[in-house]
Design a protein around this motif. Structure first.
Motif, PDB file in Angstrom:
ATOM      1  N   THR A 198      23.234   6.436  -4.137  1.00  0.00           N
ATOM      2  CA  THR A 198      22.816   7.487  -4.632  1.00  0.00           C
ATOM      3  C   THR A 198      22.603   8.572  -3.387  1.00  0.00           C
ATOM      4  OG1 THR A 198      21.515   6.352  -6.478  1.00  0.00           O
ATOM      5  CG2 THR A 198      20.905   8.722  -5.998  1.00  0.00           C
ATOM      6  N   VAL A 199      23.103   9.686  -3.419  1.00  0.00           N
ATOM      7  CA  VAL A 199      22.849  10.721  -2.465  1.00  0.00           C
ATOM      8  C   VAL A 199      21.872  11.439  -2.741  1.00  0.00           C
ATOM      9  CG1 VAL A 199      23.921  12.521  -1.236  1.00  0.00           C
ATOM     10  CG2 VAL A 199      25.371  10.387  -1.815  1.00  0.00           C
ATOM     11  N   LEU A 200      20.989  11.972  -1.665  1.00  0.00           N
ATOM     12  CA  LEU A 200      19.907  12.814  -1.955  1.00  0.00           C
ATOM     13  C   LEU A 200      20.085  14.027  -0.980  1.00  0.00           C
ATOM     14  CD1 LEU A 200      17.537   9.824  -2.151  1.00  0.00           C
ATOM     15  CD2 LEU A 200      17.797  11.333  -4.075  1.00  0.00           C
ATOM     16  N   GLU A 201      19.404  15.139  -1.614  1.00  0.00           N
ATOM     17  CA  GLU A 201      19.171  16.421  -0.445  1.00  0.00           C
ATOM     18  C   GLU A 201      17.704  16.847  -0.873  1.00  0.00           C
ATOM     19  OE1 GLU A 201      21.405  19.947  -2.708  1.00  0.00           O
ATOM     20  OE2 GLU A 201      22.625  18.781  -1.402  1.00  0.00           O
ATOM     21  N   ALA A 202      17.331  17.528   0.245  1.00  0.00           N
ATOM     22  CA  ALA A 202      16.068  18.195   0.133  1.00  0.00           C
ATOM     23  C   ALA A 202      16.072  19.444  -0.980  1.00  0.00           C
ATOM     24  CB  ALA A 202      15.726  18.963   1.286  1.00  0.00           C
ATOM     25  N   GLY A 203      14.797  19.162  -1.698  1.00  0.00           N
ATOM     26  CA  GLY A 203      14.879  20.034  -3.029  1.00  0.00           C
ATOM     27  C   GLY A 203      14.018  21.487  -2.381  1.00  0.00           C
ATOM     28  N   LEU A 204      13.635  22.346  -3.504  1.00  0.00           N
ATOM     29  CA  LEU A 204      13.034  23.287  -3.160  1.00  0.00           C
ATOM     30  C   LEU A 204      11.408  23.348  -2.753  1.00  0.00           C
ATOM     31  CD1 LEU A 204      14.346  25.652  -5.873  1.00  0.00           C
ATOM     32  CD2 LEU A 204      14.784  25.554  -3.547  1.00  0.00           C
ATOM     33  N   ARG A 205      10.817  22.140  -3.105  1.00  0.00           N
ATOM     34  CA  ARG A 205       9.346  21.864  -2.935  1.00  0.00           C
ATOM     35  C   ARG A 205       9.237  20.843  -1.679  1.00  0.00           C
ATOM     36  NH1 ARG A 205       6.811  21.999  -8.876  1.00  0.00           N
ATOM     37  NH2 ARG A 205       7.174  24.314  -9.239  1.00  0.00           N
ATOM     38  N   ARG A 206       7.968  20.931  -1.397  1.00  0.00           N
ATOM     39  CA  ARG A 206       7.397  19.676  -0.412  1.00  0.00           C
ATOM     40  C   ARG A 206       6.559  18.711  -0.738  1.00  0.00           C
ATOM     41  NH1 ARG A 206      11.660  20.921   0.968  1.00  0.00           N
ATOM     42  NH2 ARG A 206      12.327  22.475   2.332  1.00  0.00           N
ATOM     43  N   PRO A 207       6.339  17.536  -0.294  1.00  0.00           N
ATOM     44  CA  PRO A 207       5.798  16.603  -0.816  1.00  0.00           C
ATOM     45  C   PRO A 207       4.153  17.074  -0.416  1.00  0.00           C
ATOM     46  CG  PRO A 207       6.679  15.775   0.944  1.00  0.00           C
ATOM     47  CD  PRO A 207       7.281  17.103   0.923  1.00  0.00           C
ATOM     48  N   GLY A 208       3.164  16.502  -1.385  1.00  0.00           N
ATOM     49  CA  GLY A 208       1.732  16.730  -1.386  1.00  0.00           C
ATOM     50  C   GLY A 208       1.101  15.956  -0.144  1.00  0.00           C
ATOM     51  N   PRO A 209       0.054  16.522   0.021  1.00  0.00           N
ATOM     52  CA  PRO A 209      -0.944  15.924   1.361  1.00  0.00           C
ATOM     53  C   PRO A 209      -0.965  14.250   0.804  1.00  0.00           C
ATOM     54  CG  PRO A 209      -2.130  17.417   0.217  1.00  0.00           C
ATOM     55  CD  PRO A 209      -0.873  17.527  -0.441  1.00  0.00           C
ATOM     56  N   THR A 210      -1.114  13.981  -0.290  1.00  0.00           N
ATOM     57  CA  THR A 210      -1.268  12.551  -0.662  1.00  0.00           C
ATOM     58  C   THR A 210      -0.147  11.729  -0.540  1.00  0.00           C
ATOM     59  OG1 THR A 210      -1.072  13.054  -3.009  1.00  0.00           O
ATOM     60  CG2 THR A 210      -3.297  13.268  -2.151  1.00  0.00           C
ATOM     61  N   GLN A 211       0.906  12.184  -0.464  1.00  0.00           N
ATOM     62  CA  GLN A 211       2.199  11.469  -0.237  1.00  0.00           C
ATOM     63  C   GLN A 211       2.163  10.397   1.017  1.00  0.00           C
ATOM     64  OE1 GLN A 211       5.051  11.164  -2.191  1.00  0.00           O
ATOM     65  NE2 GLN A 211       4.138  12.642  -3.749  1.00  0.00           N
ATOM     66  N   ALA A 212       2.806   9.331   1.128  1.00  0.00           N
ATOM     67  CA  ALA A 212       2.763   8.657   2.357  1.00  0.00           C
ATOM     68  C   ALA A 212       3.554   9.309   3.425  1.00  0.00           C
ATOM     69  CB  ALA A 212       3.506   7.306   1.816  1.00  0.00           C
ATOM     70  N   GLU A 213       3.384   8.808   4.602  1.00  0.00           N
ATOM     71  CA  GLU A 213       3.904   9.535   5.810  1.00  0.00           C
ATOM     72  C   GLU A 213       5.515   9.463   5.710  1.00  0.00           C
ATOM     73  OE1 GLU A 213       4.286   7.651  10.250  1.00  0.00           O
ATOM     74  OE2 GLU A 213       2.440   7.939   9.497  1.00  0.00           O
ATOM     75  N   GLU A 214       5.704   8.157   5.120  1.00  0.00           N
ATOM     76  CA  GLU A 214       7.329   7.941   4.935  1.00  0.00           C
ATOM     77  C   GLU A 214       8.105   8.911   4.222  1.00  0.00           C
ATOM     78  OE1 GLU A 214       5.735   4.072   6.564  1.00  0.00           O
ATOM     79  OE2 GLU A 214       5.046   5.806   5.119  1.00  0.00           O
TER      80      GLU A 214
ATOM     81  N   THR B 297       0.820  -1.138  -0.043  1.00  0.00           N
ATOM     82  CA  THR B 297       0.150   0.022  -0.166  1.00  0.00           C
ATOM     83  C   THR B 297       0.997   1.147   0.135  1.00  0.00           C
ATOM     84  OG1 THR B 297      -0.163  -0.034   2.458  1.00  0.00           O
ATOM     85  CG2 THR B 297      -2.012  -1.139   1.201  1.00  0.00           C
ATOM     86  N   LEU B 298       1.865   1.145   0.792  1.00  0.00           N
ATOM     87  CA  LEU B 298       2.938   2.295   0.725  1.00  0.00           C
ATOM     88  C   LEU B 298       3.438   2.722  -0.803  1.00  0.00           C
ATOM     89  CD1 LEU B 298       4.772   3.934   2.623  1.00  0.00           C
ATOM     90  CD2 LEU B 298       6.413   2.293   2.285  1.00  0.00           C
TER      91      LEU B 298
ATOM     92  N   ILE C 238      11.055   3.760  -4.705  1.00  0.00           N
ATOM     93  CA  ILE C 238       9.751   4.166  -5.221  1.00  0.00           C
ATOM     94  C   ILE C 238       9.363   5.598  -4.518  1.00  0.00           C
ATOM     95  CG2 ILE C 238       7.214   3.535  -5.613  1.00  0.00           C
ATOM     96  CD1 ILE C 238       8.565   0.624  -5.653  1.00  0.00           C
ATOM     97  N   LEU C 239       9.610   5.544  -3.301  1.00  0.00           N
ATOM     98  CA  LEU C 239       9.093   6.863  -2.696  1.00  0.00           C
ATOM     99  C   LEU C 239      10.146   8.062  -2.894  1.00  0.00           C
ATOM    100  CD1 LEU C 239       8.282   5.421   0.733  1.00  0.00           C
ATOM    101  CD2 LEU C 239       6.583   6.074  -0.889  1.00  0.00           C
ATOM    102  N   VAL C 240      11.408   7.693  -2.838  1.00  0.00           N
ATOM    103  CA  VAL C 240      12.314   8.705  -3.532  1.00  0.00           C
ATOM    104  C   VAL C 240      11.909   9.149  -4.868  1.00  0.00           C
ATOM    105  CG1 VAL C 240      14.516   8.965  -4.129  1.00  0.00           C
ATOM    106  CG2 VAL C 240      14.177   8.095  -1.794  1.00  0.00           C
ATOM    107  N   SER C 241      11.764   8.264  -5.689  1.00  0.00           N
ATOM    108  CA  SER C 241      11.252   8.586  -7.136  1.00  0.00           C
ATOM    109  C   SER C 241      10.006   9.585  -7.079  1.00  0.00           C
ATOM    110  CB  SER C 241      11.087   7.302  -8.101  1.00  0.00           C
ATOM    111  OG  SER C 241      12.037   6.807  -8.255  1.00  0.00           O
TER     112      SER C 241
END
Length: 135
Positions: free
Chosen positions: A34-50, A18-19, A81-84
């Motif tokens: 693969t290294v990641l950093e925070a971007g300029l936007r924020r996830p939407g309200p429909t995104q998983a808690e994770e 389900t996640l 998948i969540l990172v994508s």
């Protein structure tokens, strides 16, 4: 296996299913390192808690995919998948390190990067036809 153990395992599988909304492959090619950093936007309200947890971790400092999976206690594929999703939403970015970034307008890759690329290609395909050197 006990009934409780089987039920817990099935519950974890259903939660992961389900996640990821049933998806089994990420849209982006991501390695464990693969290294990641925070971007300029924020996830939407429909995104998983994770997704919010991933973003919070990446706001602290840059994190690798495998580190995120370990901290969340989730399978690596689910985290990819969540990172994508977060990459698509511009909530996460894959930063360019200084050694790969162009340093000025019109400048190309560094000679060190080109030498490393050439050496790697020669190791991978030692019998390939070589192009003549510019002189």
């Amino acid at each position: 296996m006990t009934t409780y153990g089987r039920a817990a395992e099935e519950s974890a599988f259903v939660r992961t299913y389900t996640l990821t909304r049933g998806r089994t492959k990420p849209r982006h090619l991501l390695g464990l390192e693969t290294v990641l950093e925070a971007g300029l936007r924020r996830p939407g309200p429909t995104q998983a808690e994770e997704c919010a947890e991933i973003l919070a971790l990446c706001l602290e400092r840059r994190r690798s995919v495998v580190e995120l999976a370990g901290r969340l206690g989730r399978p690596v594929t689910a985290v990819k998948i969540l990172v994508s999703d977060l990459l698509d939403a511009d909530a996460l970015v894959v930063p360019l390190t200084q050694s790969y970034a162009n340093t000025g307008a019109g400048s190309g890759p560094s000679t060190q990067l080109l030498a490393a690329l050439s050496a790697g290609l020669k190791r991978k395909w030692p019998d390939a036809v070589a192009y003549p050197q510019a002189g």
